[in-house]
Motif scaffolding. Structure first.
Motif, PDB file in Angstrom:
ATOM      1  N   LYS A   1      -3.760 -11.494   4.232  1.00 61.33           N
ATOM      2  CA  LYS A   1      -3.928 -10.044   4.357  1.00 61.33           C
ATOM      3  C   LYS A   1      -5.095  -9.537   3.512  1.00 61.33           C
ATOM      4  CE  LYS A   1       0.843  -8.979   5.627  1.00 61.33           C
ATOM      5  NZ  LYS A   1       2.086  -8.252   5.269  1.00 61.33           N
TER       6      LYS A   1
ATOM      7  N   ALA B   1      -8.664  -7.801   4.582  1.00 59.89           N
ATOM      8  CA  ALA B   1      -9.158  -6.554   3.990  1.00 59.89           C
ATOM      9  C   ALA B   1     -10.581  -6.707   3.472  1.00 59.89           C
ATOM     10  CB  ALA B   1      -8.222  -6.116   2.860  1.00 59.89           C
TER      11      ALA B   1
ATOM     12  N   GLU C   1     -12.490  -3.917   5.299  1.00 61.45           N
ATOM     13  CA  GLU C   1     -12.304  -2.629   4.616  1.00 61.45           C
ATOM     14  C   GLU C   1     -13.584  -2.129   3.947  1.00 61.45           C
ATOM     15  OE1 GLU C   1      -9.373  -0.790   4.230  1.00 61.45           O
ATOM     16  OE2 GLU C   1      -8.091  -2.144   5.379  1.00 61.45           O
TER      17      GLU C   1
ATOM     18  N   SER D   1     -13.270   3.890  -5.152  1.00 60.86           N
ATOM     19  CA  SER D   1     -12.265   4.919  -4.897  1.00 60.86           C
ATOM     20  C   SER D   1     -12.476   6.058  -5.893  1.00 60.86           C
ATOM     21  CB  SER D   1     -10.855   4.336  -5.049  1.00 60.86           C
ATOM     22  OG  SER D   1     -10.614   4.003  -6.410  1.00 60.86           O
TER      23      SER D   1
ATOM     24  N   LYS E   1     -12.210   0.390  -3.711  1.00 62.91           N
ATOM     25  CA  LYS E   1     -11.160   0.571  -2.708  1.00 62.91           C
ATOM     26  C   LYS E   1     -10.445  -0.734  -2.398  1.00 62.91           C
ATOM     27  CE  LYS E   1     -13.392   4.620  -0.684  1.00 62.91           C
ATOM     28  NZ  LYS E   1     -14.067   5.205   0.496  1.00 62.91           N
ATOM     29  N   LEU E   2     -11.183  -1.854  -2.484  1.00 61.36           N
ATOM     30  CA  LEU E   2     -10.558  -3.154  -2.261  1.00 61.36           C
ATOM     31  C   LEU E   2      -9.536  -3.496  -3.335  1.00 61.36           C
ATOM     32  CD1 LEU E   2     -13.314  -5.643  -1.014  1.00 61.36           C
ATOM     33  CD2 LEU E   2     -11.248  -4.918   0.187  1.00 61.36           C
TER      34      LEU E   2
ATOM     35  N   LYS F   1      -6.437  -1.484  -2.368  1.00 52.83           N
ATOM     36  CA  LYS F   1      -5.824  -2.056  -1.166  1.00 52.83           C
ATOM     37  C   LYS F   1      -5.121  -3.378  -1.487  1.00 52.83           C
ATOM     38  CE  LYS F   1      -5.141  -2.539   3.336  1.00 52.83           C
ATOM     39  NZ  LYS F   1      -4.312  -1.613   4.130  1.00 52.83           N
ATOM     40  N   SER F   2      -5.777  -4.235  -2.254  1.00 50.68           N
ATOM     41  CA  SER F   2      -5.192  -5.535  -2.598  1.00 50.68           C
ATOM     42  C   SER F   2      -3.923  -5.366  -3.422  1.00 50.68           C
ATOM     43  CB  SER F   2      -6.211  -6.396  -3.349  1.00 50.68           C
ATOM     44  OG  SER F   2      -7.357  -6.618  -2.568  1.00 50.68           O
TER      45      SER F   2
ATOM     46  N   TYR G   1      -1.901  -2.838  -3.326  1.00 54.27           N
ATOM     47  CA  TYR G   1      -0.880  -2.342  -2.404  1.00 54.27           C
ATOM     48  C   TYR G   1      -0.293  -3.479  -1.568  1.00 54.27           C
ATOM     49  CZ  TYR G   1       1.178   0.074   1.605  1.00 54.27           C
ATOM     50  OH  TYR G   1       2.023   0.490   2.597  1.00 54.27           O
ATOM     51  N   ILE G   2      -1.154  -4.361  -1.069  1.00 50.38           N
ATOM     52  CA  ILE G   2      -0.699  -5.495  -0.257  1.00 50.38           C
ATOM     53  C   ILE G   2       0.284  -6.368  -1.035  1.00 50.38           C
ATOM     54  CG2 ILE G   2      -1.453  -7.704   0.742  1.00 50.38           C
ATOM     55  CD1 ILE G   2      -4.028  -6.223   1.639  1.00 50.38           C
TER      56      ILE G   2
END
Length: 284
Positions: free
Chosen positions: A14, A18, A22, A27, A39-40, A43-44, A46-47
């Motif tokens: 996942k 991203a 992505e 951010s 932002k990565l 996102k990471s 969150y994953i």
């Protein structure tokens, strides 16, 4: 433990997706250390958080990107401390980056680490994972699965690679002398600015040294004990190498006072670490 490793494999696919798809920009937020978050990174993080919500073995999560503890399952056995995307600032120039996981039974400290793993996102996705009492094992993604590449990963007594971290103008004199002495012996410079790919290269190429000393601007080092230092120290020791601080003490003996404590750190095969101890004037 098998369930946790399986979850890390799912996370790896996942996060790799991203990275490839992505937004690579910043951010509007900062992490727990006051650094701007990509932002990565968000996102990471969150994953990983979402993936472990369904793993009842996991009691708590502690992320390099957040302050404090994220509780999951009160009856869980393990606390997982992780860096969601180490070296994330290298993604926009298409260099390898990685995720690091330390799996602790009980209070997060070196002596309670029972397993660790890291993922490398590069031309291929690879995982190194280790459990107490066994050599690390190397896996590579193929057709949606991680297949075993080598049964065991073992460091040689002496390597050829030198990965010196930190801004050179802030090194102390004896550290600079040590680094120069390795180059005088014929060591090759291998430093991308990413902890995961650089330590991965040393591990798979048979040996060498990765150093991130205390510097004049960061006397306690830059790398975080729970998320980066201790998990890699575990892997290097399990592979037959050593991992120490600037006093010559094992990094596995670290007892962080705060989840985001840092430490000078040196990882390598035995020859280089013994040479470092002499250069630093310690026999610990």
């Amino acid at each position: 433990m098998h369930t946790i490793f399986e979850t890390i494999e799912k996370i790896a696919f996942k996060i790799d997706h991203a990275i490839k798809t992505e937004d690579l920009g910043y951010s509007d937020s900062e992490n727990s250390s006051g650094e701007d978050q990509l932002k990565l990174d968000v996102k990471s993080d969150y994953i990983i958080e979402e993936a472990f919500k369904s793993v009842s073995l996991v009691k708590d999560l502690i992320s390099e990107e957040k302050e404090g503890v994220f509780p999951l399952h009160s009856n869980g056995k393990y606390t997982i401390c992780y860096d969601p995307l180490d070296g994330s600032s290298l993604a926009d120039v298409n260099l390898s980056v990685g995720s690091i996981f330390g799996i602790y039974a009980g209070e997060p400290r070196g002596e309670n680490l029972v397993a660790s793993a890291y993922v490398v996102y590069g031309p291929r996705i690879e995982i190194i994972r280790a459990v107490k009492g066994e050599r690390p094992r190397h896996y590579r993604a193929q057709d949606g699965y991680f297949n075993l590449v080598t049964k065991e990963v073992v460091l040689k007594e002496k390597g050829k690679l030198n990965a010196p971290g930190g801004t050179q103008q802030n090194w102390c004199d004896y550290h600079k002398t040590f680094v120069d002495s390795l180059f005088a012996e014929g060591y090759r410079l291998r430093y991308s600015g990413g902890m995961v790919p650089d330590l991965h290269q040393i591990l798979l190429k048979g040996g060498g040294i990765f150093s991130y000393p205390g510097t004049s601007d960061k006397p306690n080092g830059k790398l975080r004990q729970l998320f980066e230092v201790i998990p890699f120290a575990f892997i290097y020791e399990q592979a037959g190498g050593q991992a120490i601080d600037d006093k010559g003490k094992r990094l596995m003996d670290l007892v962080p006072a705060h989840p985001h404590d840092t430490s000078p750190c040196f990882f390598g095969s035995n020859y280089e670490i013994e040479a470092l101890k002499k250069a630093y004037g310690t026999t610990a």
